[in-house]
Scaffold this active site. Structure first.
Site, PDB file in Angstrom:
ATOM      1  N   VAL A  26       0.855  -1.203   0.000  1.00  0.00           N
ATOM      2  CA  VAL A  26       0.000   0.000   0.000  1.00  0.00           C
ATOM      3  C   VAL A  26       0.887   1.248   0.000  1.00  0.00           C
ATOM      4  O   VAL A  26       0.710   2.174  -0.799  1.00  0.00           O
ATOM      5  CB  VAL A  26      -0.931   0.010   1.248  1.00  0.00           C
ATOM      6  N   ASP A 131      -8.667 -16.797   9.469  1.00  0.00           N
ATOM      7  CA  ASP A 131      -9.908 -17.587   9.444  1.00  0.00           C
ATOM      8  C   ASP A 131     -10.430 -17.857   8.030  1.00  0.00           C
ATOM      9  O   ASP A 131     -11.238 -18.763   7.829  1.00  0.00           O
ATOM     10  CB  ASP A 131     -11.014 -16.879  10.242  1.00  0.00           C
ATOM     11  N   GLY A 174     -10.092 -20.431  13.926  1.00  0.00           N
ATOM     12  CA  GLY A 174     -10.996 -20.164  12.805  1.00  0.00           C
ATOM     13  C   GLY A 174     -12.270 -19.461  13.229  1.00  0.00           C
ATOM     14  O   GLY A 174     -13.136 -19.199  12.402  1.00  0.00           O
ATOM     15  N   GLY A 189      -3.464 -35.560   5.939  1.00  0.00           N
ATOM     16  CA  GLY A 189      -3.931 -36.956   5.923  1.00  0.00           C
ATOM     17  C   GLY A 189      -4.668 -37.309   7.203  1.00  0.00           C
ATOM     18  O   GLY A 189      -4.620 -38.456   7.674  1.00  0.00           O
ATOM     19  N   ARG A 250      -5.157 -38.027  23.096  1.00  0.00           N
ATOM     20  CA  ARG A 250      -4.513 -36.818  23.595  1.00  0.00           C
ATOM     21  C   ARG A 250      -5.083 -35.613  22.851  1.00  0.00           C
ATOM     22  O   ARG A 250      -5.466 -35.724  21.677  1.00  0.00           O
ATOM     23  CB  ARG A 250      -2.998 -36.865  23.347  1.00  0.00           C
TER      24      ARG A 250
HETATM   25  O1  F6P Z   1      -9.943 -13.967  13.899  1.00  0.00           O
HETATM   26  C1  F6P Z   1      -8.695 -14.518  14.118  1.00  0.00           C
HETATM   27  C2  F6P Z   1      -8.674 -15.320  15.381  1.00  0.00           C
HETATM   28  O2  F6P Z   1      -7.360 -15.817  15.552  1.00  0.00           O
HETATM   29  C3  F6P Z   1      -9.686 -16.455  15.459  1.00  0.00           C
HETATM   30  O3  F6P Z   1      -9.280 -17.597  14.754  1.00  0.00           O
HETATM   31  C4  F6P Z   1      -9.772 -16.668  16.950  1.00  0.00           C
HETATM   32  O4  F6P Z   1     -11.014 -17.234  17.306  1.00  0.00           O
HETATM   33  C5  F6P Z   1      -9.635 -15.278  17.491  1.00  0.00           C
HETATM   34  O5  F6P Z   1      -8.983 -14.519  16.489  1.00  0.00           O
HETATM   35  C6  F6P Z   1      -8.860 -15.171  18.762  1.00  0.00           C
HETATM   36  O6  F6P Z   1      -8.940 -13.867  19.193  1.00  0.00           O
HETATM   37  P1  F6P Z   1      -7.976 -13.209  20.276  1.00  0.00           P
HETATM   38  O7  F6P Z   1      -6.668 -12.930  19.597  1.00  0.00           O
HETATM   39  O8  F6P Z   1      -8.678 -11.975  20.664  1.00  0.00           O
HETATM   40  O9  F6P Z   1      -7.797 -14.207  21.359  1.00  0.00           O
END
Ligand code: F6P
Length: 326
Positions: A26, A131, A174, A189, A250
């Site tokens: 940018v 995500d 995510g 896998g 685990r």
């Molecule tokens: O949106 C990105 C993310 O890493 C998500 O995957 C996760 O649920 C969230 O942010 C975690 O947020 P924080 O960094 O506020 O704990």
């Protein structure tokens, strides 16, 4: 946007690897077009406080390979209030800013949409989120790196899982999206992926039955179950699977390490293309749009549409996982 106007750039929401490469793109594209560039510190939080710094070409040197964001980021509750946003608009006016690039995920795009509606600024969003849940782009910056980071961990876990004949439940990030889980499961896998987009994937008795058969009656040595955080937590899932299968389980939560690390070449170059496209869109007088990469071509999508829609989950890939993990 006026001929003399400056361009500002900010990063917002959860950081993702490749944000720095996008800031660099940018900045240098805008400088190349003869514009002054301001970096806003800590996302919308910094916009409210008027925390701007001039960016020259050298300020964005040596950052292409660094995760995180040199500008800092935030999830700003305050910015959600229209009254508060007026303060931010005052700061942008004082600096002579006519164009704003917002690098971030869904929440950041919603903020960009509000600014575009409430001001005469040209506002363009560039998708960056591990995500991969932003509508209007095949991939958001940082997703590919997060997948590869998680994959590296899964490959390592497979070695110990094989040695001990165990089941590992690996929780990946995510938020409400199962995108990381699906990609990692297919590439690693894995025996299964539990994702929010396929609610039945989190039904544990049928999964346990399949894992038990494979582990007790075939030559499979171990099982890896990838769990998207939006589908459930690794620890209780591992406990239930152990009780149902009688096989040692685990749990591993990969957590925030998926947000760091050097961006992959894919993410660096995606960031470069999107940053360039965002500035060009602003220079062409466009606003209230997201620049995305769709089928390897730059595409602009109105932010109204971006905030109203969800990124499409790849059900075909999910079905393929079901076949290959047998
Ligand atoms: O949106 C990105 C993310 O890493 C998500 O995957 C996760 O649920 C969230 O942010 C975690 O947020 P924080 O960094 O506020 O704990």
């Amino acid at each position: 946007m006026g001929e003399e106007s400056s361009i500002a750039v900010l990063t917002s929401g959860g950081d993702s690897p490749g944000m720095n490469a996008c800031i660099r793109s940018v900045t240098r594209t805008a400088l190349y077009a003869g514009r002054r560039v301001f970096g806003v510190s800590d996302g919308y939080e910094g916009l409210l406080k008027g925390r701007f710094k001039r960016l020259e070409s050298r300020d964005v040197g040596g950052i292409i390979d660094r995760g995180g964001t040199i500008l800092g980021t935030s999830r700003s509750e305050e910015f959600l209030e229209p009254e508060n946003r007026k303060r931010a608009y005052g700061h942008l006016k004082d600096k002579g800013v006519g164009g704003l690039v917002v690098i971030g995920g869904n929440g950041s795009a919603a903020g960009a949409h509000a600014i575009a509606l409430e001001t005469k600024l040209n506002v363009v969003a560039a998708p960056a989120s591990i995500d991969n849940d932003v509508f209007g782009t095949d991939n958001a910056v940082g997703f590919d790196t997060a997948v590869n980071t998680a994959l590296d961990a899964v490959d390592k876990l497979r070695q110990t899982a094989d040695s001990h004949h165990r089941i590992f439940v690996v929780e990946v990030m995510g938020r409400k999206s199962g995108a990381i889980a699906l990609e990692v499961a297919l590439a690693g896998g894995a025996e299964a992926a539990l994702v929010p987009e396929v609610p039945e994937s989190a039904e544990l008795p049928p999964l346990a039955e399949r894992l038990t058969f494979n582990l007790k009656h075939t030559r499979k040595k171990s099982a890896i179950v990838i769990c998207a955080e939006g589908a459930g937590r690794a620890e209780p899932i591992a406990e239930v699977l152990e009780a149902l299968t009688g096989v040692e389980c685990r749990a591993t939560v990969l957590g925030h390490l998926q947000r760091g690390g050097a961006p992959t070449s894919y993410d660096r170059n995606l960031a470069a293309r999107l940053g360039w496209a965002a500035v060009n869109a602003i220079l062409e007088g466009k606003s209230d749009a997201l620049v995305g990469l769709v089928s390897n071509a730059i595409r602009l999508t109105p932010l109204e549409k971006v905030v109203a829609h969800e990124h499409r989950f790849n059900h075909q890939e999910y079905a393929l996982l079901g076949i290959l993990s047998l």
